[in-house]
Each structure stands twice: as C-alpha cells, then as structure tokens.
Write an enzyme that holds these catalytic residues in place. Structure first.
Site, PDB file in Angstrom:
ATOM      1  CE1 TYR A 273      -8.269  -0.300  10.238  1.00 21.91           C
ATOM      2  CE2 TYR A 273      -9.606  -0.038   8.653  1.00 21.91           C
ATOM      3  CZ  TYR A 273      -8.690   0.544   9.498  1.00 21.91           C
ATOM      4  OH  TYR A 273      -7.634   1.626   8.906  1.00 21.91           O
TER       5      TYR A 273
ATOM      6  CE1 TYR B 178      -4.153  -1.861  -0.228  1.00 24.07           C
ATOM      7  CE2 TYR B 178      -2.935  -3.237   1.796  1.00 24.07           C
ATOM      8  CZ  TYR B 178      -4.444  -3.118   0.379  1.00 24.07           C
ATOM      9  OH  TYR B 178      -5.101  -3.837   0.658  1.00 24.07           O
TER      10      TYR B 178
HETATM   11  C1  LIG Z   1      -2.904  -7.882  -3.268  1.00 24.36           C
HETATM   12  C2  LIG Z   1      -3.378  -8.475  -4.619  1.00 24.36           C
HETATM   13  C3  LIG Z   1      -4.771  -7.462  -3.793  1.00 24.36           C
HETATM   14  C4  LIG Z   1      -2.811  -7.512  -5.759  1.00 24.36           C
HETATM   15  O1  LIG Z   1      -4.196  -7.340  -6.898  1.00 24.36           O
HETATM   16  P1  LIG Z   1      -3.645  -7.199  -8.324  1.00 24.36           P
HETATM   17  O2  LIG Z   1      -4.067  -6.451  -9.270  1.00 24.36           O
HETATM   18  O3  LIG Z   1      -2.277  -8.332  -8.938  1.00 24.36           O
HETATM   19  O4  LIG Z   1      -2.276  -6.402  -8.098  1.00 24.36           O
HETATM   20  P2  LIG Z   1      -1.760  -4.557  -9.287  1.00 24.36           P
HETATM   21  O5  LIG Z   1      -1.894  -6.066 -10.289  1.00 24.36           O
HETATM   22  O6  LIG Z   1      -2.819  -3.821  -9.678  1.00 24.36           O
HETATM   23  O7  LIG Z   1      -0.859  -4.592  -8.963  1.00 24.36           O
HETATM   24  C5  LIG Z   1      -0.671  -2.844  -8.143  1.00 24.36           C
HETATM   25  C6  LIG Z   1       0.969  -3.137  -7.699  1.00 24.36           C
HETATM   26  O8  LIG Z   1       1.328  -4.016  -6.731  1.00 24.36           O
HETATM   27  C7  LIG Z   1       2.398  -4.994  -6.840  1.00 24.36           C
HETATM   28  N1  LIG Z   1       1.668  -5.792  -5.759  1.00 24.36           N
HETATM   29  C8  LIG Z   1       0.428  -6.372  -6.058  1.00 24.36           C
HETATM   30  N2  LIG Z   1       0.895  -7.618  -5.009  1.00 24.36           N
HETATM   31  C9  LIG Z   1       1.563  -7.861  -4.174  1.00 24.36           C
HETATM   32  C10 LIG Z   1       1.875  -8.096  -2.929  1.00 24.36           C
HETATM   33  N3  LIG Z   1       1.530  -9.451  -2.728  1.00 24.36           N
HETATM   34  N4  LIG Z   1       3.178  -7.535  -2.445  1.00 24.36           N
HETATM   35  C11 LIG Z   1       3.618  -5.733  -2.904  1.00 24.36           C
HETATM   36  N5  LIG Z   1       3.118  -5.931  -4.359  1.00 24.36           N
HETATM   37  C12 LIG Z   1       2.247  -6.005  -4.915  1.00 24.36           C
HETATM   38  C13 LIG Z   1       2.544  -5.178  -8.354  1.00 24.36           C
HETATM   39  O9  LIG Z   1       3.783  -5.517  -8.345  1.00 24.36           O
HETATM   40  C14 LIG Z   1       2.570  -3.258  -8.871  1.00 24.36           C
HETATM   41  O10 LIG Z   1       2.767  -2.708  -8.417  1.00 24.36           O
HETATM   42  P3  LIG Z   1       3.044  -1.555  -9.534  1.00 24.36           P
HETATM   43  O11 LIG Z   1       2.413  -1.300 -10.322  1.00 24.36           O
HETATM   44  O12 LIG Z   1       4.053  -0.649  -8.405  1.00 24.36           O
HETATM   45  O13 LIG Z   1       4.414  -1.320 -10.512  1.00 24.36           O
HETATM   46  C15 LIG Z   1      -4.040  -9.787  -5.095  1.00 24.36           C
HETATM   47  O14 LIG Z   1      -2.353 -10.179  -5.132  1.00 24.36           O
HETATM   48  C16 LIG Z   1      -4.462 -10.260  -4.036  1.00 24.36           C
HETATM   49  O15 LIG Z   1      -6.365 -10.184  -3.800  1.00 24.36           O
HETATM   50  N6  LIG Z   1      -4.178 -11.030  -3.245  1.00 24.36           N
HETATM   51  C17 LIG Z   1      -4.959 -11.801  -1.924  1.00 24.36           C
HETATM   52  C18 LIG Z   1      -5.969 -10.760  -1.082  1.00 24.36           C
HETATM   53  C19 LIG Z   1      -4.707  -9.962  -0.422  1.00 24.36           C
HETATM   54  O16 LIG Z   1      -4.138 -10.658   0.433  1.00 24.36           O
HETATM   55  N7  LIG Z   1      -5.366  -8.836  -0.279  1.00 24.36           N
HETATM   56  C20 LIG Z   1      -4.818  -7.456   0.391  1.00 24.36           C
HETATM   57  C21 LIG Z   1      -5.430  -7.228   1.557  1.00 24.36           C
HETATM   58  S1  LIG Z   1      -5.094  -5.909   2.817  1.00 24.36           S
END
Ligand SMILES: CC(C)(COP(=O)(O)OP(=O)(O)OC[C@H]1O[C@@H](n2cnc3c(N)ncnc32)[C@H](O)[C@@H]1OP(=O)(O)O)[C@@H](O)C(=O)NCCC(=O)NCCS
Length: 433
Positions: free
Chosen positions: A433, A151
């Site tokens: 949360y 984030y």
């Molecule tokens: C985390 C999650 C929401 C990312 O979704 P995503 O659509 O694949 O992410 P995006 O393609 O939009 O990536 C956006 C950026 O975040 C980065 N990113 C995505 N997942 C990441 C992770 N787990 N750790 C670090 N960076 C991450 C990407 O590399 C990308 O970086 P950049 O645009 O700065 O080059 C998804 O993997 C997920 O649903 N994970 C399981 C549930 C979870 O952990 N949710 C978060 C709750 S707090």
C-alpha cells in the site's frame, strides 16, 4: 467506515511553515476535484517511474480511492506550477492486532520530484503525516516502502517480514494431499470480487493485515489500466465441500522460451481463509502442466508451503521486510492488543518527533492484557520508538534487536517480551500500500 475520515484532518502547520520558508506551498489537495487530483497523480506516477496518467487511470483513482487524503507541495517558480513537486496520501484503515483491530494511519504515494530532491521536502511531509495522525487521535501509523533506509528517521520500524518463494516444481513435488473442495476458473471480474471478499475475512485472522480496497483487487485481476497485459492474468478460486468460496488466486504464466514445458507461473495474489484453500491453490500452481517454476511473494514467513512439498530444497524462501509501523501513542497502542504471556518491563523510549518520548512501565497480566503508565523508575530496556514499533506485533524479536545493538538493556526482560509479544502465528501483510 472508520471513525476518523483522514480527508478532514488539516495539513500540519509546522511543516507548512517550514516549507513556506523555502518558498514552497504545502497543502491538502481535494481528491474529489478531478482536475486537481489528476495533476497530483501525474506527480505520483512520475515519482514512481510510471507513465503519464491517462484518463481511464484518473477515473479509476478518482472513483475507487475516494477516501484518500492527498497532500502536495507546490513551487510557484517552475514552468508547470500547477503540478506538485512532492506528494503523499493517507487514509485510516483497520490494522489487525492480536485480539482485535487498531485504527491505523496508512501512508502511501510519497514522492519528491527529482528536480527538488534532497532539500528536506520528504522530511517535512513525513513529519507532517506523523504529527497530523497523532493530532487526529490515531495511536499507529504504517506504510510499505520502496527502500528500507528512508523511514527509520521518522520513527517507523520494520515490523512485518514476509517471504518470497522460487519453486522448482519438479524437484519440490507435492506431499500435501488433495483437499475435499474444488478449484475452478473464474472471470477476472469475478476474481476481483473473490479476492476482495476472501481478503476481508482472512485479514482478521492474522495480525499485521489491513483492509484492502477495490482498485487493489482489480489491479491483481489485471482489470486496472495500470496493469500491462492485464488480459494475461488468470483467476481460480477454491470452493469448499459445503460450496463456500474460501480462497482465490490471480496468476500469470510466462511461456518457456526454449521449451513449452519450461513455463513459469507467477502468483500475483493468493487470498485464503482456510488451510485447505491455501493448500488447494498452491497445489494448483505447483502441479500445473507445462510449468517448471512457480514464484510467489508476500507469503507469511511460516508459510505451510515448506511442508506441503516433498523436497523442501526445491522451494527457496527469501524473507525480507514488508510492513512498517510507527507507534504514535505508547499506552494506547500497547494496551490495544492481547499478549501470549505475562511480562513486566520498564521501557525508556526515545522519539525523533518527541511524540512518545518517556519512560513507560509495562505490566502484562495473566489475562493477556497490558497496562502502561509513565514512570520515574530506572529502565530495563532503552530503545527508539522505531524499535518498539518493530517488536509491537511479535514479528521482529527484541532479543534480535538487542543482539544487533539496536536497543540496549536487560536480556532476560527482552526474552520475556518476546514470549509475551509473539502471537500464535507470525504477523502477515499480504498487500502493498
Ligand atoms: C525517497 C524520496 C521521497 C526522498 O525525498 P527527498 O525530499 O529527497 O528527501 P529529504 O531531502 O527530505 O531527505 C530526508 C532525509 O532522508 C534521507 N533520504 C532521502 N532519500 C533517501 C533514500 N532514498 N534512501 C535513504 N535515505 C534517504 C536524506 O539523506 C535525509 O536524511 P537526514 O535528514 O536524516 O540527513 C524521493 O527520493 C523520491 O521521491 N524517491 C522516489 C519515490 C520513492 O521511492 N518514494 C518512497 C516511497 S515508499
């Protein structure tokens, strides 16, 4: 009731256009529509590695989380196009800050289907949340995270560290004396009520806390269908000498495998509004018969537990990030709280979404109030909005971020900011949360 109802805030048009260009439909889901909510919750549960959402769980979330604004992304080309491929939910909650409260856009349930990962969907949703919140007039957004690396790129900074304890109760012992009140068992229904009521009073005592909600307390009390073996949760409360309930604790005991006297007690949640209540409930856990180890999490970093035991080396504390904040409006956020000392600083802020980008003159007076205005003056400190959000509640030191090269500038000004920003007690956030 918060003055802003998140459900009335429209989906962000920029994110809508970006995802539409990729063939995806980004829109609000009506949480009052049970079937639509059910499909969204299936996606949320899958994203967080959970089981299929059953009828009972859907009913709970339908009735107990009615204030949530659900946004989801749909892909018409997949086998089950009615199930979203990505989700996020949000609501407006009071955030306790030094000297009062600030309405905060709370974000939760961020998931992207494993079939659609790393295509920029989370980015579009998160940027959409931040823009929607700012557009709705909020000065702050916040969340708790599964991973710390996700984030920062949207301007969120880790702001409220919390601690986890593992206590060898025989070695740790107890030196905290015996409070005047009594600890008594309560039913799990009563426990859920007590946790909620005590939290509601306790949350105003420390910066960083937000309001709870009934389902959170029912989960802690083992009464929600989302909790496995809920009937193994037990509850006690602390009643002070005047008969008032001042604390409540949900816990579970895991039997010792090789020896009855080696059980482990896990505190699921401890809510306390007085020092006596905290001490009495911790004492109950640490002096429980047949228990050799106590574990507890989401305790403040200055937890008195360290000094309530006789041998502090018997109690191991691990500190880690928990609450994350994102300032959406620099003057309104900084002027909302009170400060511990006067300070003057010119801050050059960069913002990946350009909401708060600018150079800001911060003047904190002897009355503990801040005045913030844009300026053309040379900055003392250059930092990202994530770093300003990190130091906002005084839970993360500016000097630490400076030493770590996460911000740049004048050391003396950073030191003065630390003195001014640090409240009497570090911020605390006792729930996820
Ligand atoms: C985390 C999650 C929401 C990312 O979704 P995503 O659509 O694949 O992410 P995006 O393609 O939009 O990536 C956006 C950026 O975040 C980065 N990113 C995505 N997942 C990441 C992770 N787990 N750790 C670090 N960076 C991450 C990407 O590399 C990308 O970086 P950049 O645009 O700065 O080059 C998804 O993997 C997920 O649903 N994970 C399981 C549930 C979870 O952990 N949710 C978060 C709750 S707090």
């Amino acid at each position: 009731m918060s003055p802003i109802d998140a459900r009335t805030v429209p989906a962000d048009p920029t994110s809508h256009a970006r995802l539409a260009a990729a063939g995806l439909d980004y829109r609000l889901v009506d949480g009052a529509d049970r079937d639509a909510l059910g499909r969204t919750l299936q996606a949320v549960s899958r994203g967080f590695l959970g089981p299929e959402v059953n009828d009972e769980s859907l009913t709970e979330q339908h009735t107990q989380l009615a204030d949530r604004r659900y946004t989801a992304v749909f892909d018409a080309s997949i086998a089950e196009p009615e199930i979203p491929v990505a989700t996020v939910d949000s609501w407006v909650t009071p955030l306790t800050i030094p000297g009062g409260e600030l309405d905060m856009w709370a974000i939760s349930g961020v998931t992207v289907s494993p079939t659609h990962r790393r295509r920029g969907i989370a980015r579009a949703m998160l940027e959409g949340e931040v823009r929607a919140a700012a557009e709705a007039g909020l000065a702050m957004a916040g969340l708790t995270v599964t991973e710390t690396t996700i984030y920062g790129r949207y301007g969120f900074g880790s702001a409220i560290p919390m601690s986890r304890w593992t206590i060898d109760v025989r070695r740790a012992g107890w030196s905290g004396g015996e409070p005047d009140g009594r600890v008594e068992f309560v039913s799990r229904e009563q426990l859920a009520r007590d946790l909620g009521e005590v939290h509601d009073r306790q949350r105003t005592l420390r910066a960083g806390e937000i309001a709870g909600w009934p389902r959170r307390w029912r989960q802690h009390a083992g009464l929600s269908s989302s909790v496995k073996d809920g009937d193994s949760v037990r509850g006690v409360r602390y009643v002070d000498a005047d008969g008032a309930v001042r604390g409540a604790m949900a816990y579970r005991i895991a039997e010792g495998e090789s020896d009855f006297a080696l059980a482990r007690l896990d505190i699921r949640h401890l809510a306390a509004e007085t020092d006596d209540a905290t001490a009495a409930l911790l004492r109950f856990a640490l002096q429980h018969d047949l228990v050799a180890e106590v574990r507890t999490d989401l305790r403040p970093v200055d937890d008195p537990l360290r000094w309530l035991v006789s041998d502090e080396r018997g109690a191991v504390q691990t500190i880690r990030d928990h609450g994350w904040l994102r300032i959406l409006d620099v003057p309104r956020a900084l002027e909302a709280r009170t400060y511990s000392a006067p300070a003057t600083a010119t801050l050059e802020v960069t913002d990946p979404l350009d909401l708060t980008t600018g150079t800001w003159h911060l003047e904190i007076g002897a009355d503990g109030r801040a005045h913030v205005a844009p300026t053309d003056a040379a900055p003392d400190i250059r930092l990202g909005i994530a770093q300003l959000s990190s130091i906002f509640l005084g839970g993360v030191p500016a000097l630490g971020l400076l030493a770590a090269r996460r911000m740049a500038g004048d050391r003396a000004v950073a030191a003065a900011l630390d003195v001014a920003f640090r409240p009497a007690q570090p911020p605390s956030l006792s729930i996820w949360y």
